[in-house]
Design a protein around this motif. Structure first.
Motif, PDB file in Angstrom:
ATOM      1  N   ALA A 297     -25.024  41.325   0.865  1.00 10.94           N
ATOM      2  CA  ALA A 297     -25.590  42.084   1.977  1.00 10.94           C
ATOM      3  C   ALA A 297     -27.042  42.467   1.714  1.00 10.94           C
ATOM      4  O   ALA A 297     -27.843  42.585   2.646  1.00 10.94           O
ATOM      5  N   ALA A 298     -27.380  42.649   0.439  1.00  8.51           N
ATOM      6  CA  ALA A 298     -28.753  43.019   0.080  1.00  8.51           C
ATOM      7  C   ALA A 298     -29.653  41.812  -0.150  1.00  8.51           C
ATOM      8  O   ALA A 298     -30.844  41.968  -0.419  1.00  8.51           O
ATOM      9  N   GLY A 299     -29.097  40.599  -0.079  1.00  7.05           N
ATOM     10  CA  GLY A 299     -29.895  39.393  -0.295  1.00  7.05           C
ATOM     11  C   GLY A 299     -30.286  39.176  -1.741  1.00  7.05           C
ATOM     12  O   GLY A 299     -31.308  38.549  -2.024  1.00  7.05           O
ATOM     13  N   GLU A 300     -29.471  39.675  -2.675  1.00  6.84           N
ATOM     14  CA  GLU A 300     -29.784  39.550  -4.098  1.00  6.84           C
ATOM     15  C   GLU A 300     -28.654  38.841  -4.833  1.00  6.84           C
ATOM     16  O   GLU A 300     -28.209  39.263  -5.893  1.00  6.84           O
ATOM     17  N   LEU A 301     -28.219  37.725  -4.269  1.00  7.92           N
ATOM     18  CA  LEU A 301     -27.028  37.069  -4.784  1.00  7.92           C
ATOM     19  C   LEU A 301     -27.304  35.850  -5.647  1.00  7.92           C
ATOM     20  O   LEU A 301     -26.515  35.516  -6.523  1.00  7.92           O
ATOM     21  N   PHE A 302     -28.428  35.185  -5.444  1.00  2.97           N
ATOM     22  CA  PHE A 302     -28.572  33.838  -5.994  1.00  2.97           C
ATOM     23  C   PHE A 302     -29.490  33.709  -7.212  1.00  2.97           C
ATOM     24  O   PHE A 302     -29.845  32.611  -7.587  1.00  2.97           O
ATOM     25  N   SER A 303     -29.868  34.800  -7.829  1.00  2.00           N
ATOM     26  CA  SER A 303     -30.604  34.689  -9.081  1.00  2.00           C
ATOM     27  C   SER A 303     -29.626  34.397 -10.207  1.00  2.00           C
ATOM     28  O   SER A 303     -28.429  34.711 -10.111  1.00  2.00           O
ATOM     29  N   ARG A 304     -30.111  33.799 -11.291  1.00  2.00           N
ATOM     30  CA  ARG A 304     -29.231  33.458 -12.412  1.00  2.00           C
ATOM     31  C   ARG A 304     -28.595  34.704 -13.010  1.00  2.00           C
ATOM     32  O   ARG A 304     -27.401  34.711 -13.334  1.00  2.00           O
ATOM     33  N   HIS A 305     -29.390  35.764 -13.151  1.00  2.39           N
ATOM     34  CA  HIS A 305     -28.858  37.007 -13.709  1.00  2.39           C
ATOM     35  C   HIS A 305     -27.758  37.579 -12.819  1.00  2.39           C
ATOM     36  O   HIS A 305     -26.704  38.010 -13.317  1.00  2.39           O
ATOM     37  N   ALA A 306     -27.983  37.578 -11.497  1.00  7.53           N
ATOM     38  CA  ALA A 306     -27.001  38.142 -10.577  1.00  7.53           C
ATOM     39  C   ALA A 306     -25.695  37.357 -10.625  1.00  7.53           C
ATOM     40  O   ALA A 306     -24.604  37.943 -10.683  1.00  7.53           O
TER      41      ALA A 306
ATOM     42  N   ALA B 147     -15.733  46.360  -3.655  1.00 12.91           N
ATOM     43  CA  ALA B 147     -16.977  46.136  -2.924  1.00 12.91           C
ATOM     44  C   ALA B 147     -18.156  46.873  -3.550  1.00 12.91           C
ATOM     45  O   ALA B 147     -19.306  46.428  -3.455  1.00 12.91           O
ATOM     46  N   MET B 148     -17.883  47.999  -4.198  1.00  9.49           N
ATOM     47  CA  MET B 148     -18.953  48.790  -4.795  1.00  9.49           C
ATOM     48  C   MET B 148     -19.434  48.231  -6.124  1.00  9.49           C
ATOM     49  O   MET B 148     -20.619  48.327  -6.463  1.00  9.49           O
ATOM     50  N   ILE B 149     -18.527  47.638  -6.888  1.00  2.02           N
ATOM     51  CA  ILE B 149     -18.843  47.344  -8.284  1.00  2.02           C
ATOM     52  C   ILE B 149     -19.949  46.305  -8.437  1.00  2.02           C
ATOM     53  O   ILE B 149     -20.726  46.354  -9.387  1.00  2.02           O
ATOM     54  N   GLY B 150     -20.049  45.359  -7.495  1.00  2.00           N
ATOM     55  CA  GLY B 150     -21.121  44.374  -7.574  1.00  2.00           C
ATOM     56  C   GLY B 150     -22.488  45.025  -7.444  1.00  2.00           C
ATOM     57  O   GLY B 150     -23.432  44.671  -8.156  1.00  2.00           O
ATOM     58  N   GLY B 151     -22.589  45.988  -6.515  1.00  2.00           N
ATOM     59  CA  GLY B 151     -23.852  46.711  -6.365  1.00  2.00           C
ATOM     60  C   GLY B 151     -24.187  47.531  -7.593  1.00  2.00           C
ATOM     61  O   GLY B 151     -25.338  47.592  -8.033  1.00  2.00           O
ATOM     62  N   LEU B 152     -23.173  48.177  -8.187  1.00  2.00           N
ATOM     63  CA  LEU B 152     -23.407  48.969  -9.398  1.00  2.00           C
ATOM     64  C   LEU B 152     -23.834  48.074 -10.564  1.00  2.00           C
ATOM     65  O   LEU B 152     -24.689  48.455 -11.370  1.00  2.00           O
ATOM     66  N   ALA B 153     -23.252  46.887 -10.651  1.00  2.00           N
ATOM     67  CA  ALA B 153     -23.583  45.979 -11.752  1.00  2.00           C
ATOM     68  C   ALA B 153     -25.037  45.524 -11.696  1.00  2.00           C
ATOM     69  O   ALA B 153     -25.661  45.284 -12.733  1.00  2.00           O
ATOM     70  N   LEU B 154     -25.590  45.405 -10.476  1.00  2.00           N
ATOM     71  CA  LEU B 154     -26.966  44.911 -10.318  1.00  2.00           C
ATOM     72  C   LEU B 154     -27.947  46.014  -9.951  1.00  2.00           C
ATOM     73  O   LEU B 154     -29.110  45.734  -9.683  1.00  2.00           O
ATOM     74  N   GLY B 155     -27.486  47.248  -9.930  1.00  2.00           N
ATOM     75  CA  GLY B 155     -28.371  48.358  -9.608  1.00  2.00           C
ATOM     76  C   GLY B 155     -28.838  48.368  -8.168  1.00  2.00           C
ATOM     77  O   GLY B 155     -29.954  48.802  -7.875  1.00  2.00           O
ATOM     78  N   ILE B 156     -27.998  47.909  -7.244  1.00  2.00           N
ATOM     79  CA  ILE B 156     -28.352  47.848  -5.824  1.00  2.00           C
ATOM     80  C   ILE B 156     -27.875  49.128  -5.134  1.00  2.00           C
ATOM     81  O   ILE B 156     -26.691  49.482  -5.225  1.00  2.00           O
TER      82      ILE B 156
END
Length: 314
Positions: free
Chosen positions: A49-58, A169-178
C-alpha cells in the motif's frame, strides 16, 4: 462444559478409525495447516500500500517475517490440536486431523509447538526490529490464551481471531519502518471481522441441528446475530476503504486517472461478491472462496491493478 461432555461421550461410540496418511513428519506438516499459510501473505499489505515492496531489502525482510509468522501460527495449531485431540475424535471431520487420529502423539505436538513458539520470537528479536519480535510474542500469547480459554468467551473469540489477521497486516509495516495509516488499520480490521464472522455464520448454518459436532460457542451465538456482525463489519470496511481512497494526503495526483478512487468500485464489488457466499452459508473456508471463485479472483486482480497504478502514479 456440556458440549465437551457430549463430544467425549460420542468419542466413546464405536466408529471406524480414521486412516493415517504418511508418517510423523507428514502429520506435523498437516497439523501446521499449509493451506492456511495464504493468510500470512497479509504481511506484504502495508508495504504494498505504501509502494515500498520491490526493493531487495524489503523482499528479504518480508520473506523472513512471513516465515516467522508461519512458524508462530504452526505452533498455535499444534498446541490447539493437542489440547482438543479428545474432543476432535468425536467431530465428523476433525477426527481425521493427525493428532486426533493418532498419527502425531499429543506430547510430540506439544513439544514441537513449544519449540516453534520459542524459536520464532527469538529469531525475530535477533534479525528484525524490536517491534516485530514484540508483535510476534503478543500474537503467540493472545492465540495460546484463545486455545486455553478465550475461544469460549462470546464476542471475545471473534475479536481475538480478527486481531490475528490485523497483526499479520501490521507486521510488514513494522518490519520496514512504514507508518501505518489509520484508514489502513480500520479497513483491514473490519475486513477481517467480516470474513471471520461470515465464517462463523456459515458454520452455524451448516452445522444446525448437529449439536456437539461444531465449535462450542456456535450453540450460544444465533445465526441472526452473526449475520448482523458480518453485515456491520462489511459496511464499516467499505466506509473505511472509501475514506482511505479519497484521502490524498495533500499531494495532488498526476496519473492518467484517479486510480485510488476508482479502486473503490472493485473493492466494493469484492465485498458484495464475498457476501453472496456468506449469505448462502458457504463461506466456512475463506481461502476456498477466494481461490476457487473466478469472478472474485478477477475482481481482486482488477483491484490490485488499480491500486498498483495508483501507487506507481501512472
Amino acid at each position: 462444559m456440556a458440549e465437551t461432555a457430549v463430544l467425549r461421550q460420542r468419542a466413546g461410540e464405536k466408529r471406524p478409525a480414521p486412516p493415517r496418511r504418511g508418517g510423523l513428519l507428514a502429520g506435523l506438516l498437516r497439523t501446521a495447516r499449509p493451506r492456511q499459510w495464504i493468510k500470512n501473505i497479509l504481511v506484504v499489505a502495508a508495504p504494498a500500500a505504501a509502494g515500498e515492496l520491490f526493493s531487495r531489502h524489503a523482499l528479504a525482510q518480508l520473506a523472513l517475517v512471513f516465515v516467522l509468522f508461519t512458524a508462530c501460527a504452526a505452533a498455535v495449531y499444534l498446541v490447539n490440536d493437542a489440547r482438543d485431540a479428545e474432543a476432535d475424535r468425536a467431530h465428523p471431520t476433525k477426527r481425521h486431523r493427525p493428532v486426533a487420529a493418532g498419527q502425531v502423539p499429543v506430547p510430540v505436538a506439544y513439544a514441537v509447538g513449544g519449540v516453534l513458539a520459542v524459536l520464532a520470537p527469538a529469531a525475530a528479536a535477533r534479525l528484525c526490529p524490536p517491534a516485530v519480535a514484540a508483535l510476534l510474542a503478543a500474537y503467540l500469547g493472545m492465540q495460546l490464551a484463545y486455545c486455553v480459554s478465550l475461544k469460549h468467551v462470546l464476542v471475545v473469540d471473534l475479536a481475538v481471531v480478527t486481531t490475528g489477521f490485523l497483526m499479520r497486516a501490521m507486521i510488514g509495516g513494522l518490519a520496514l519502518g512504514i507508518p501505518l495509516s489509520r484508514w489502513f488499520l480500520i479497513t483491514t480490521g473490519f475486513g477481517a471481522l467480516f470474513m471471520v464472522s461470515a465464517k462463523r455464520y456459515s458454520e452455524a448454518v451448516q452445522m444446525a441441528g448437529t449439536a456437539g459436532a461444531t465449535r462450542a460457542l456456535l450453540t450460544e451465538y444465533t445465526s441472526d446475530y452473526l449475520r448482523f456482525v458480518w453485515q456491520l463489519a462489511a459496511g464499516a470496511a467499505v466506509l473505511g476503504y472509501c475514506l482511505w481512497a479519497m484521502e490524498e494526503g495533500g499531494v495532488p495526483h498526476t496519473s492518467v486517472l484517479p486510480w485510488r478512487q476508482l479502486s473503490m468500485v472493485a473493492f466494493i464489488l469484492a465485498i458484495l461478491r464475498y457476501a453472496v457466499f456468506a449469505d448462502r452459508g458457504t463461506a466456512g473456508e475463506p481461502e476456498d472462496v477466494v481461490l476457487r471463485d473466478r469472478a472474485l479472483a478477477l475482481i481482486g486482480l482488477v483491484w490490485m491493478a488499480m491500486y498498483g497504478l495508483a501507487v506507481a502514479n501512472w
